[in-house]
Design an enzyme around this catalytic site. Structure first.
Site, PDB file in Angstrom:
ATOM      1  N   HIS A 163       0.643  -1.230  -0.038  1.00  0.00           N
ATOM      2  CA  HIS A 163       0.033  -0.131  -0.158  1.00  0.00           C
ATOM      3  C   HIS A 163       0.619   1.205  -0.025  1.00  0.00           C
ATOM      4  CE1 HIS A 163      -3.201   2.991   1.057  1.00  0.00           C
ATOM      5  NE2 HIS A 163      -4.028   1.877   0.960  1.00  0.00           N
TER       6      HIS A 163
ATOM      7  N   ASP B 107      -7.910  -5.122  -0.101  1.00  0.00           N
ATOM      8  CA  ASP B 107      -8.581  -6.092  -1.096  1.00  0.00           C
ATOM      9  C   ASP B 107      -8.103  -7.519  -0.906  1.00  0.00           C
ATOM     10  OD1 ASP B 107      -7.617  -3.395  -2.860  1.00  0.00           O
ATOM     11  OD2 ASP B 107      -9.726  -4.127  -2.880  1.00  0.00           O
TER      12      ASP B 107
END
Ligand code: SDX
Length: 435
Positions: free
Chosen positions: A309, A368
């Protein structure tokens, strides 16, 4: 909030310096304004992917990537996940405060009242091939909302802004479910406003005219939780796309359609679909080490989808919540079909988190990584995973857009560049170009 603090940037070649004012927020890194930089040093900044650039002042969402903190209007995501519901979170993100009971009832009624879609727009679906990706449909039909709701496209009118916000939040589930129905050749199911927001969506997705449909409360709660967790995430790629598109004065429907296009990418919201495709490609946990090796191999373009991320340099707090919800849901649904996928995900996570390559780069599971497993367990088809993200993130995009429209500092977004092309040269007629 600016204070008397400045930073000085000096060009060591010319000895020229410029003092730039620093501003600090409630939390997080301070920023210095670049407005005097070009005038003072004749330079621009260079920041591909805007990894170190604040594009705006915002009070909507705060993320601390080192701590793994996520706040919506100051409220920790963990508390909202436990105590709130998606439509209340929509109110919070849009208006900045948790609603009083009467305010929440009125908001629910308004959103319910806008859940239907113009019949002319529903006819658009007939023009798509049966196997069109639902995200391709959503980019089209959401942009087309501006062709039907002219009475709320004057972005300078706060009332227009609010009604278009309500319309998009209310209509997204109807449009999303219709894109699924189109792909399975079933009739579009109209919203039933006696149901809650998420129950209405599940019914539009899975009901058929030939028999009654009962919403599974376990599925409804799991989906509502997913919607809360995906609602906003400050200046991510799709939110920044919506801000940039609408900074020219473009209407919110077209700007949100641009956000949907950005979210579709596998590096962003498309990752939830890519994670399950990756997990489904693993026949047994014995293959996991090979996949991890591929993810580390620079000569292989493969990346471990659902890991890493830009901001979180430790576990994404949303992933922690979803991981637990995944475990609970599979137990409650007794879903044996998805248990192996969950076990492979757990093993992949265990091996990756022990591996130096991932630890050195602070690559942890993101939102996700587990979300696709929950969606699959709820019977949502793979091609609809990112559409679910769209449904949830619509309120975040709209809250960011409304904040920008009220921000006196905001102007049309227009980045600069470092030009590395040819110097000036003269045109050569084609018969004089030689080989
Ligand atoms: C979302 O911004 C948001 O807030 C987004 C989001 C939201 O709510 O809006 O949180 C939603 O988009 C979550 C991210 C979903 N994407 C994925 O899961 C796709 C896989 N992840 C990566 O593609 C990547 O981690 C990104 C895109 C998420 C972040 O990319 P960055 O910040 O540009 O990092 P990078 O590409 O510069 O990677 C740094 C290093 C590189 O190695 P080195 O060159 O330093 O040797 O880490 C490596 C990368 O090769 N790396 C990975 C990896 N992600 C980064 N290596 C293997 N597998 C991965 N997944």
């Amino acid at each position: 909030m600016s204070d008397d603090h400045t930073v000085t940037i000096t060009d060591n070649r010319t000895g020229k310096s410029v003092e730039l004012p620093v501003s600090k927020g409630t939390h997080g890194a301070q920023v210095f304004s670049l407005q005097g930089l070009h005038e003072g040093l004749g330079m621009f900044t260079y920041d591909p992917g805007y990894a170190a650039t604040a594009s705006c002042r915002s009070s909507i969402t705060y993320i601390d990537g080192d701590e793994g903190t996520l706040l919506y209007r100051g409220y920790p995501i963990e508390q909202l996940a436990e105590h709130s519901d998606y439509l209340e979170v929509c109110y919070l993100l849009l208006y900045g405060e948790l609603p009083q009971p009467a305010e929440m009832n009125k908001f629910r009624e308004i959103i319910n009242r806008h859940s239907m879609v113009n019949e002319g727009l529903l006819r658009f679906y007939d023009g798509f091939r049966y196997d069109a990706h639902p995200m391709a449909i959503m980019v089209g039909v959401v942009g087309a909302l501006s062709a039907f709701y002219h009475d709320s496209t004057d972005v300078t009118d706060p009332y227009h802004r609010e009604i278009s916000a309500h319309r998009m939040i209310a209509k997204m589930p109807t449009l999303a479910a219709a894109s699924y129905k189109h792909s399975v050749g079933q009739p579009i199911i109209y919203p039933d406003n006696s149901l809650g927001y998420v129950d209405n969506f599940l019914r539009m997705m899975f009901a058929v005219p030939s028999e009654p449909y009962e919403v599974n409360p376990v599925a409804s709660r799991a989906l509502d939780l997913m919607m809360i967790l995906h609602a906003d995430h400050e200046q991510n790629a799709s939110a920044s796309t919506v801000r940039l598109a609408s900074s020219s004065g473009a209407n919110p429907f077209a700007s949100v359609a641009a956000g949907i296009a950005s979210l579709w990418g596998p590096a962003h919201g498309g990752a939830n679909e890519a994670v399950v495709q990756m997990l489904e490609s693993i026949e047994s946990v014995k293959q996991v080490p090979e996949l991890v090796a591929r993810a580390k191999d620079k000569s292989d373009s493969f990346r471990l989808m659902g890991f890493g991320h830009r901001i979180y340099k430790q576990y994404d707090p949303r992933a922690k919540i979803i991981r637990q919800s995944c475990h609970d849901l599979l137990n409650e649904l007794g879903s044996t079909r998805d248990q192996p996928l969950f076990e492979i995900a757990l093993e992949l996570e265990r091996i990756a988190l022990e591996d130096d390559y991932f630890k050195e780069r602070n690559l942890y599971p993101n939102v996700d990584f587990y979300s696709g497993i929950i969606l699959r367990a709820l019977g949502i088809p793979l091609s609809m995973f990112t559409v679910m993200f769209v449904m949830s993130r619509t309120v975040g995009w709209i809250a960011q857009w409304m904040e920008m429209m009220d921000d006196p500092e905001q102007r049309i977004g227009r980045p600069r560049q470092l030009y590395v092309g040819h110097s000036r040269r003269d045109y050569t007629p084609i018969d004089q170009r030689g080989d």
